[in-house]
Design a protein around this motif. Sequence first.
Motif, PDB file in Angstrom:
ATOM      1  N   GLY A  86      20.205 -17.255   9.213  1.00 25.36           N
ATOM      2  CA  GLY A  86      21.546 -17.363   9.790  1.00 25.36           C
ATOM      3  C   GLY A  86      22.663 -16.930   8.872  1.00 25.36           C
ATOM      4  O   GLY A  86      23.835 -17.152   9.175  1.00 25.36           O
ATOM      5  N   CYS A  87      22.319 -16.311   7.739  1.00 28.63           N
ATOM      6  CA  CYS A  87      23.368 -15.800   6.849  1.00 28.63           C
ATOM      7  C   CYS A  87      24.122 -14.685   7.570  1.00 28.63           C
ATOM      8  O   CYS A  87      23.519 -13.732   8.046  1.00 28.63           O
ATOM      9  N   ARG A  88      25.428 -14.820   7.655  1.00 29.82           N
ATOM     10  CA  ARG A  88      26.226 -13.816   8.348  1.00 29.82           C
ATOM     11  C   ARG A  88      27.337 -13.257   7.482  1.00 29.82           C
ATOM     12  O   ARG A  88      28.196 -12.518   7.951  1.00 29.82           O
ATOM     13  N   PHE A  89      27.351 -13.660   6.223  1.00 25.65           N
ATOM     14  CA  PHE A  89      28.345 -13.087   5.313  1.00 25.65           C
ATOM     15  C   PHE A  89      27.694 -12.871   3.964  1.00 25.65           C
ATOM     16  O   PHE A  89      27.096 -13.784   3.392  1.00 25.65           O
ATOM     17  N   ILE A 106       4.835 -13.362   5.412  1.00 22.65           N
ATOM     18  CA  ILE A 106       5.048 -13.668   6.827  1.00 22.65           C
ATOM     19  C   ILE A 106       6.371 -14.428   6.924  1.00 22.65           C
ATOM     20  O   ILE A 106       6.524 -15.505   6.342  1.00 22.65           O
ATOM     21  N   PHE A 107       7.333 -13.851   7.626  1.00 22.23           N
ATOM     22  CA  PHE A 107       8.659 -14.467   7.703  1.00 22.23           C
ATOM     23  C   PHE A 107       8.708 -15.555   8.765  1.00 22.23           C
ATOM     24  O   PHE A 107       8.099 -15.426   9.830  1.00 22.23           O
ATOM     25  N   PRO A 108       9.459 -16.616   8.490  1.00 26.55           N
ATOM     26  CA  PRO A 108       9.706 -17.587   9.562  1.00 26.55           C
ATOM     27  C   PRO A 108      10.572 -16.941  10.644  1.00 26.55           C
ATOM     28  O   PRO A 108      11.329 -16.009  10.356  1.00 26.55           O
ATOM     29  N   GLU A 109      10.454 -17.444  11.869  1.00 24.78           N
ATOM     30  CA  GLU A 109      11.233 -16.895  12.985  1.00 24.78           C
ATOM     31  C   GLU A 109      12.728 -17.063  12.723  1.00 24.78           C
ATOM     32  O   GLU A 109      13.145 -18.040  12.109  1.00 24.78           O
ATOM     33  N   PRO A 110      13.543 -16.127  13.186  1.00 23.75           N
ATOM     34  CA  PRO A 110      14.995 -16.274  12.994  1.00 23.75           C
ATOM     35  C   PRO A 110      15.520 -17.526  13.703  1.00 23.75           C
ATOM     36  O   PRO A 110      15.001 -17.892  14.761  1.00 23.75           O
ATOM     37  N   ILE A 111      16.511 -18.142  13.111  1.00 27.08           N
ATOM     38  CA  ILE A 111      17.093 -19.313  13.766  1.00 27.08           C
ATOM     39  C   ILE A 111      18.160 -18.855  14.764  1.00 27.08           C
ATOM     40  O   ILE A 111      18.651 -17.733  14.688  1.00 27.08           O
ATOM     41  N   ASP A 112      18.493 -19.738  15.671  1.00 31.42           N
ATOM     42  CA  ASP A 112      19.587 -19.498  16.599  1.00 31.42           C
ATOM     43  C   ASP A 112      20.821 -20.170  15.988  1.00 31.42           C
ATOM     44  O   ASP A 112      20.881 -21.396  15.907  1.00 31.42           O
ATOM     45  N   ILE A 113      21.784 -19.354  15.534  1.00 29.00           N
ATOM     46  CA  ILE A 113      22.925 -19.942  14.813  1.00 29.00           C
ATOM     47  C   ILE A 113      23.673 -20.948  15.664  1.00 29.00           C
ATOM     48  O   ILE A 113      24.198 -21.935  15.156  1.00 29.00           O
ATOM     49  N   SER A 114      23.707 -20.695  16.965  1.00 24.57           N
ATOM     50  CA  SER A 114      24.478 -21.598  17.823  1.00 24.57           C
ATOM     51  C   SER A 114      23.852 -22.987  17.896  1.00 24.57           C
ATOM     52  O   SER A 114      24.486 -23.943  18.333  1.00 24.57           O
ATOM     53  N   SER A 115      22.612 -23.092  17.428  1.00 28.96           N
ATOM     54  CA  SER A 115      21.956 -24.406  17.454  1.00 28.96           C
ATOM     55  C   SER A 115      22.310 -25.241  16.221  1.00 28.96           C
ATOM     56  O   SER A 115      21.984 -26.426  16.158  1.00 28.96           O
ATOM     57  N   ALA A 153      30.908 -20.015   7.789  1.00 30.84           N
ATOM     58  CA  ALA A 153      29.762 -19.110   7.880  1.00 30.84           C
ATOM     59  C   ALA A 153      28.684 -19.491   6.865  1.00 30.84           C
ATOM     60  O   ALA A 153      28.978 -20.067   5.820  1.00 30.84           O
ATOM     61  N   ARG A 154      27.437 -19.158   7.192  1.00 29.86           N
ATOM     62  CA  ARG A 154      26.391 -19.207   6.169  1.00 29.86           C
ATOM     63  C   ARG A 154      26.580 -17.966   5.302  1.00 29.86           C
ATOM     64  O   ARG A 154      26.458 -16.838   5.801  1.00 29.86           O
ATOM     65  N   ALA A 155      26.912 -18.175   4.041  1.00 27.60           N
ATOM     66  CA  ALA A 155      27.338 -17.068   3.182  1.00 27.60           C
ATOM     67  C   ALA A 155      26.499 -17.004   1.915  1.00 27.60           C
ATOM     68  O   ALA A 155      26.014 -18.014   1.417  1.00 27.60           O
ATOM     69  N   MET A 156      26.355 -15.770   1.420  1.00 28.51           N
ATOM     70  CA  MET A 156      25.506 -15.566   0.240  1.00 28.51           C
ATOM     71  C   MET A 156      26.088 -14.471  -0.650  1.00 28.51           C
ATOM     72  O   MET A 156      26.747 -13.550  -0.171  1.00 28.51           O
ATOM     73  N   THR A 157      25.851 -14.606  -1.940  1.00 29.23           N
ATOM     74  CA  THR A 157      26.098 -13.512  -2.863  1.00 29.23           C
ATOM     75  C   THR A 157      24.910 -13.457  -3.812  1.00 29.23           C
ATOM     76  O   THR A 157      24.134 -14.408  -3.897  1.00 29.23           O
ATOM     77  N   SER A 158      24.756 -12.322  -4.476  1.00 32.91           N
ATOM     78  CA  SER A 158      23.635 -12.215  -5.409  1.00 32.91           C
ATOM     79  C   SER A 158      24.063 -11.381  -6.586  1.00 32.91           C
ATOM     80  O   SER A 158      24.998 -10.596  -6.508  1.00 32.91           O
ATOM     81  N   ASP A 172      24.955  -4.731   9.059  1.00 31.67           N
ATOM     82  CA  ASP A 172      25.406  -3.742  10.050  1.00 31.67           C
ATOM     83  C   ASP A 172      24.641  -3.901  11.358  1.00 31.67           C
ATOM     84  O   ASP A 172      25.178  -3.676  12.431  1.00 31.67           O
ATOM     85  N   ALA A 173      23.366  -4.269  11.222  1.00 33.28           N
ATOM     86  CA  ALA A 173      22.513  -4.352  12.407  1.00 33.28           C
ATOM     87  C   ALA A 173      22.547  -5.736  13.048  1.00 33.28           C
ATOM     88  O   ALA A 173      21.895  -5.967  14.060  1.00 33.28           O
ATOM     89  N   THR A 174      23.302  -6.664  12.431  1.00 27.98           N
ATOM     90  CA  THR A 174      23.329  -8.038  12.949  1.00 27.98           C
ATOM     91  C   THR A 174      24.678  -8.329  13.589  1.00 27.98           C
ATOM     92  O   THR A 174      25.706  -8.245  12.917  1.00 27.98           O
ATOM     93  N   PRO A 175      24.715  -8.679  14.857  1.00 29.88           N
ATOM     94  CA  PRO A 175      25.991  -9.005  15.495  1.00 29.88           C
ATOM     95  C   PRO A 175      26.679 -10.156  14.750  1.00 29.88           C
ATOM     96  O   PRO A 175      26.032 -11.149  14.405  1.00 29.88           O
ATOM     97  N   GLY A 176      27.948  -9.986  14.460  1.00 28.53           N
ATOM     98  CA  GLY A 176      28.692 -11.028  13.746  1.00 28.53           C
ATOM     99  C   GLY A 176      28.435 -11.044  12.253  1.00 28.53           C
ATOM    100  O   GLY A 176      28.923 -11.925  11.554  1.00 28.53           O
ATOM    101  N   GLY A 177      27.669 -10.071  11.768  1.00 25.83           N
ATOM    102  CA  GLY A 177      27.364 -10.033  10.341  1.00 25.83           C
ATOM    103  C   GLY A 177      28.406  -9.253   9.557  1.00 25.83           C
ATOM    104  O   GLY A 177      28.928  -8.261  10.040  1.00 25.83           O
ATOM    105  N   THR A 178      28.717  -9.728   8.355  1.00 29.63           N
ATOM    106  CA  THR A 178      29.693  -9.037   7.513  1.00 29.63           C
ATOM    107  C   THR A 178      29.097  -8.742   6.150  1.00 29.63           C
ATOM    108  O   THR A 178      28.535  -9.635   5.505  1.00 29.63           O
TER     109      THR A 178
END
Lengths: 76, 360, 250
Positions: free
Chosen positions: B21-24, B182-191, B73-78, B45-51
């Motif tokens: 659910g990282c969107r920033f 093996i990746f875990p399934e994507p979460i639904d951010i609205s949940s 937002a769920r935000a990350m830097t590296s 770019d490929a994720t709606p609402g992603g920055t």
Amino acid sequence: MAGKKGTIIIDRELCKGCYLCIEACPNSLIGIFDELNQLGYYPAYYREENNKDRECTGCATCALVCPDVAIEVYRE
Amino acid sequence: MSEKVLMRGTQVIGEAAIRAGCRFYAGYPITPQNELTECMARSMDATPGGTFVQAESEIAAINMVIGAAMAGARAMTSSSSPGISLKQEGISFLAAQELPAVIVNTMRGGPGLGNIAPSQGDYFQATRGGGHGDYRTIVIAPNSGQEIADMTRTAFEYADKYRNPVLILADGMMGQMMEPVIFPEPIDISSLPPKTWSLRGAAGRPSKVILSLLLNPAKQEELNWKLDRKYKIIAREIPKAEKYMTDDAHLAVIAYGTAARIAKGAVRRVREMGLKVGLFRPITLWPYPSRELHELSRHMRNFLVFEMNMGQMVEDVKLSLEGRSDVHFYGRPGGTISTPDEIAKIINTLYHRQNLEKDS
Amino acid sequence: MQKVFQRPKYLKQAVFHYCPGCGHSIIHRLIAEVIEELGIGEKTIGVPPAGCAVLAYDYIDVDMGEAPHGRGAAVATGLKRVLPDHIVFSYQGDGDIAAIGTAETIHAANRGESISVFFINNACYGMTGGQMAPTTLLGQESTTTPGGRNEKRDAAPLDLSEILAIARGSVYIERTAVNSPRNIRKTKRAITKSFKTQMAGLGFSLVEILSPCPVNWKMTPVEATKWIDDTMVKTYPLKVIKDTVGKIDG
């Protein structure tokens, strides 16, 4: 206040005595009060006793320059 | 369940972050973690609402993350070591303002500009706060592609749950190594539960402020107490470690991340020689799995700490064991990488010097 | 009679901590007035600085998120990118924006971040006690330029607004002052235009506001307002520095 175009109310407890309002008033209707307020300043006050040709017009210039939002302005 | 894919560690973090659910994301180029920044550029770019923002500096990147976290937002830097140093002011603010964020450090050799080889020189910086003030960051140290995929999600969950910055501590080896995942399934951010503390404009409620300036010492003390209570809960709830062949062992190697991968190879080698040696691998570095280690010391009197530095985690080991066991140390700094054979030799020497073969 | 001037809705009932004659509180009031007039109080988020105005959130009654010293434009970037329909402004002093936060500011402008930046220029570091700021005038005394700012030793003032005008993403930059009724009205118009520019999603805008600091300038408040007119505007002329927006409604 009959006959007057405008008037102001200065909250003496908000005033910090910068006197920018005194400088700004086109009719020299604001003076310095001779008692300290609770902040420790001699606050500005509205000299209502002024004569007829120097009436407050409610132009709000004093309030505009007041850094402490201590002045409310009323107009007819 | 997703299918198994072969992927580089840095990209695993990126993919796992989007699924968590990282969107920033804001970042700045630095080796050896550029693939992560590049991966986030493509993924956002490929994720709606992603920055995605390529920031002008590490400092700007962490501060953009502060803003994004304030907005909920769920935000990350590296970054990698020198860049993480630059982010420390921002991390201190995140801690003080109780903002959730994930920060990835792909450690390289240091101090200074150092080199771009794998190192564990930033353990102190990561686990002792790194920036100014009385605070803690949660530190997670995965040691495989799969664990990176799983723990990146955990990192975002911890960040939100405890409203605290979470550091994923990897190194050049973890970042560059390709492994099946093996990746875990994507979460639904609205949940996700609404972040009622976030800044979304004062509509239908009084305005609010997220701050860290507390001029009144009593108020500052109150915040520090509050943070401390939170840290105690975290320290109780999330310490995690892997134990490998420790049940009958007379000696355990203690190592994390890449060093633990090497150490595991060494343990297998000395086991083949008949030495009763195990591995204790902390997965959370703060909070340190002290209780788990302490329990191990009930039947074990000898520990060998192996780090890719000159001795940092060894202090936490000593603090955990409180003098009950002998703690030995072996380290290689500067981005050099030990081999399992080298560590096996060290284990072997220590094992016999301590007469551990007589214990059985 | 009817009330024609009162405390604006988005200014809290609080006594300002600012010194007598300080311009910060005038600017706070103008921002609050404009927010009320534009009807954006429920979707505005402010980013206060480190410095005298660090407590801006005690006065301006909208959501506020405090930034580390100088990082206002970066924090505002994060907020605005996540909440593109909200109005985000940063409020920064001259040391904050033109010294420690220069990089963040220039790059936010160059990216054309749709934020409003209010840059308060009082030619000194106020809260720390009147040290030289990047904006301190040549010859101006401060606690770290005891003989007056000397170009060889201390460098010349930095014209940040002019620098920002070069950035491709900036669309509106104006320098105003709050030292006279006329300039205060102009400042309010500039703040309005900056917010409207953002509401229209046109890009980065900034209002540099020359603001009196009587205490650190060692002047009376009235002298300080005159010093802006007589001296400060020679280095920082009041003008529209960049405007690709033109007339704007909304």
